[in-house]
Design an enzyme around this catalytic site. Structure first.
Site, mmCIF file in Angstrom:
data_model
loop_
_atom_site.group_PDB
_atom_site.id
_atom_site.type_symbol
_atom_site.label_atom_id
_atom_site.label_comp_id
_atom_site.label_asym_id
_atom_site.label_seq_id
_atom_site.Cartn_x
_atom_site.Cartn_y
_atom_site.Cartn_z
ATOM 1 N N TYR A 129 0.849 -1.206 0.000
ATOM 2 C CA TYR A 129 0.000 0.000 0.000
ATOM 3 C C TYR A 129 0.882 1.253 0.000
ATOM 4 C CZ TYR A 129 -3.466 3.481 1.447
ATOM 5 O OH TYR A 129 -4.273 4.594 1.508
ATOM 6 N N LYS A 155 1.178 4.391 -2.776
ATOM 7 C CA LYS A 155 0.964 5.813 -2.479
ATOM 8 C C LYS A 155 2.246 6.627 -2.729
ATOM 9 C CE LYS A 155 -3.376 5.567 -1.580
ATOM 10 N NZ LYS A 155 -4.349 6.211 -2.483
HETATM 11 N N1 LIG Z 1 -9.256 6.691 5.067
HETATM 12 C C1 LIG Z 1 -7.965 6.919 5.266
HETATM 13 O O1 LIG Z 1 -7.451 6.830 6.382
HETATM 14 C C2 LIG Z 1 -7.095 7.301 4.110
HETATM 15 C C3 LIG Z 1 -5.826 7.829 4.361
HETATM 16 C C4 LIG Z 1 -5.007 8.160 3.299
HETATM 17 C C5 LIG Z 1 -5.432 7.979 2.008
HETATM 18 N N2 LIG Z 1 -6.670 7.454 1.777
HETATM 19 C C6 LIG Z 1 -7.079 7.251 0.386
HETATM 20 O O2 LIG Z 1 -8.313 7.874 0.172
HETATM 21 C C7 LIG Z 1 -8.975 7.261 -0.922
HETATM 22 C C8 LIG Z 1 -10.430 7.012 -0.557
HETATM 23 O O3 LIG Z 1 -10.485 6.051 0.473
HETATM 24 P P1 LIG Z 1 -11.551 6.090 1.657
HETATM 25 O O4 LIG Z 1 -10.783 6.195 2.900
HETATM 26 O O5 LIG Z 1 -12.612 7.047 1.372
HETATM 27 O O6 LIG Z 1 -12.091 4.577 1.605
HETATM 28 P P2 LIG Z 1 -13.503 3.980 1.155
HETATM 29 O O7 LIG Z 1 -14.598 4.530 1.977
HETATM 30 O O8 LIG Z 1 -13.299 2.502 1.124
HETATM 31 O O9 LIG Z 1 -13.648 4.529 -0.332
HETATM 32 C C9 LIG Z 1 -12.941 3.992 -1.414
HETATM 33 C C10 LIG Z 1 -13.659 4.363 -2.677
HETATM 34 O O10 LIG Z 1 -12.936 3.817 -3.798
HETATM 35 C C11 LIG Z 1 -13.855 3.148 -4.625
HETATM 36 N N3 LIG Z 1 -13.196 2.097 -5.387
HETATM 37 C C12 LIG Z 1 -12.503 1.030 -4.920
HETATM 38 N N4 LIG Z 1 -12.112 0.255 -5.949
HETATM 39 C C13 LIG Z 1 -12.575 0.853 -7.086
HETATM 40 C C14 LIG Z 1 -12.504 0.535 -8.447
HETATM 41 N N5 LIG Z 1 -11.883 -0.562 -8.883
HETATM 42 N N6 LIG Z 1 -13.095 1.366 -9.336
HETATM 43 C C15 LIG Z 1 -13.756 2.468 -8.914
HETATM 44 N N7 LIG Z 1 -13.845 2.829 -7.636
HETATM 45 C C16 LIG Z 1 -13.261 2.029 -6.730
HETATM 46 C C17 LIG Z 1 -14.926 2.620 -3.694
HETATM 47 O O11 LIG Z 1 -16.155 2.442 -4.394
HETATM 48 P P3 LIG Z 1 -16.738 1.059 -4.948
HETATM 49 O O12 LIG Z 1 -16.324 -0.025 -4.003
HETATM 50 O O13 LIG Z 1 -18.209 1.331 -4.989
HETATM 51 O O14 LIG Z 1 -16.137 0.923 -6.320
HETATM 52 C C18 LIG Z 1 -15.067 3.777 -2.729
HETATM 53 O O15 LIG Z 1 -15.946 4.746 -3.248
HETATM 54 C C19 LIG Z 1 -8.164 6.009 -1.240
HETATM 55 O O16 LIG Z 1 -7.322 6.274 -2.356
HETATM 56 C C20 LIG Z 1 -7.334 5.801 -0.004
HETATM 57 O O17 LIG Z 1 -6.151 5.094 -0.257
HETATM 58 C C21 LIG Z 1 -7.512 7.125 2.791
#
Ligand SMILES: NC(=O)c1ccc[n+]([C@@H]2O[C@H](COP(=O)([O-])OP(=O)(O)OC[C@H]3O[C@@H](n4cnc5c(N)ncnc54)[C@H](OP(=O)(O)O)[C@@H]3O)[C@@H](O)[C@H]2O)c1
Length: 250
Positions: free
Chosen positions: A158, A162
């Site tokens: 992961y 990133k």
């Molecule tokens: N939450 C944290 O602590 C955190 C910290 C740093 C960075 N991030 C980054 O923030 C971003 C959003 O994550 P989140 O925390 O909001 O998690 P989340 O609630 O799991 O959201 C992830 C989103 O990505 C979509 N997704 C996953 N696989 C996909 C695919 N193949 N095609 C299209 N959409 C896809 C999911 O929708 P579907 O499953 O409906 O496709 C969902 O809408 C990610 O890139 C994550 O790495 C998160």
């Protein structure tokens, strides 16, 4: 209050069916942006679009799997067909299946590379010709604190994805500034969302849950950072925002 540099902008967001993407879509729509939401779970996208529309916002939603280049191209075309242009692409879709490398969860390594890295590149490939035609645009890539610091054992792959997003975003900035296209990376720490549900290894899942339960902050914190980057005057580019829970110790 409406922000002039956000109002009426067409903002496309991948991964908008939950978490950071959903929060960002709602905040930007509330500031007058026309938001275009994409993810695989179309039912979830539809309900977010409905919620935004019910409060007077402008939104459209489509099913897209960012692993599929043709689908990402169609998604951007749908945004242009609906709203005439794309001012901002938020490459947000991502997964975080945590597991020690020795468990050899190679399928999960592949999926992270396909979604977190190739999905971002497919977004860039799909939107760039449109932004070049417009002679303006803004690409916002979702990186992570884990792109700056390595979290191991567990987060090795992961973190690598990133770190790749960081490098890509800086390279894009260097290549695209002369075309009036801004590039921003957002690097959050632990933010409450559905992200932890992608971890299949039980002991890693327990670790991640405990961490997020202890320090996780609201997805609105990231939405506000994205709003800040977008609302700057056109001659100001926010290259990176790093944000963590105050209580996060790494
Ligand atoms: N939450 C944290 O602590 C955190 C910290 C740093 C960075 N991030 C980054 O923030 C971003 C959003 O994550 P989140 O925390 O909001 O998690 P989340 O609630 O799991 O959201 C992830 C989103 O990505 C979509 N997704 C996953 N696989 C996909 C695919 N193949 N095609 C299209 N959409 C896809 C999911 O929708 P579907 O499953 O409906 O496709 C969902 O809408 C990610 O890139 C994550 O790495 C998160």
């Amino acid at each position: 209050m409406e922000t002039p540099n956000v109002t009426d902008k067409v903002i496309v967001i991948t991964g908008a069916s939950s978490g950071l993407g959903e929060s960002t879509a709602k905040l930007l729509a509330s500031r007058g942006a026309k938001v275009v939401l994409g993810a695989r779970r179309k039912d979830r996208i539809d309900s977010v679009v409905k919620e935004i529309s019910a409060t007077g916002g402008k939104a459209a939603g489509f099913a897209v799997d960012v692993r599929n280049r043709a689908q990402v191209e169609t998604f951007i075309k749908e945004a242009v067909d609906n709203f005439g242009r794309v001012d901002v692409l938020v490459n947000n879709a991502g997964i975080m299946p945590i597991a020690p490398i020795g468990l050899l969860k190679v399928d999960e390594w592949d999926r992270q590379i396909d979604i977190n890295i190739k999905g971002v590149l497919y977004g860039v490939a799909a939107v760039l010709p449109q932004m070049q035609k417009q002679k303006s645009g803004h690409i916002i890539n979702m990186a992570s604190v884990f792109g700056i610091k390595v979290f191991a054992p567990g987060g090795t792959v992961y973190c690598a994805t990133k770190a790749a997003v960081r490098t890509l975003t800086e390279g894009l900035r260097m290549e695209l500034h002369s075309e009036n296209i801004r590039c921003t990376m957002i690097s959050p720490g632990a933010v409450l969302s559905e992200l932890q549900t992608s971890t299949s290894d039980p002991s890693s899942a327990k670790f991640v849950k405990e961490l997020y339960d202890k320090v996780g902050i609201s997805a609105d914190s990231v939405a506000r950072a994205i709003l800040y980057a977008i609302e700057q005057p056109a001659d100001v580019e926010i290259d990176e925002v790093v944000l963590r829970p105050t209580a996060q110790d790494f």
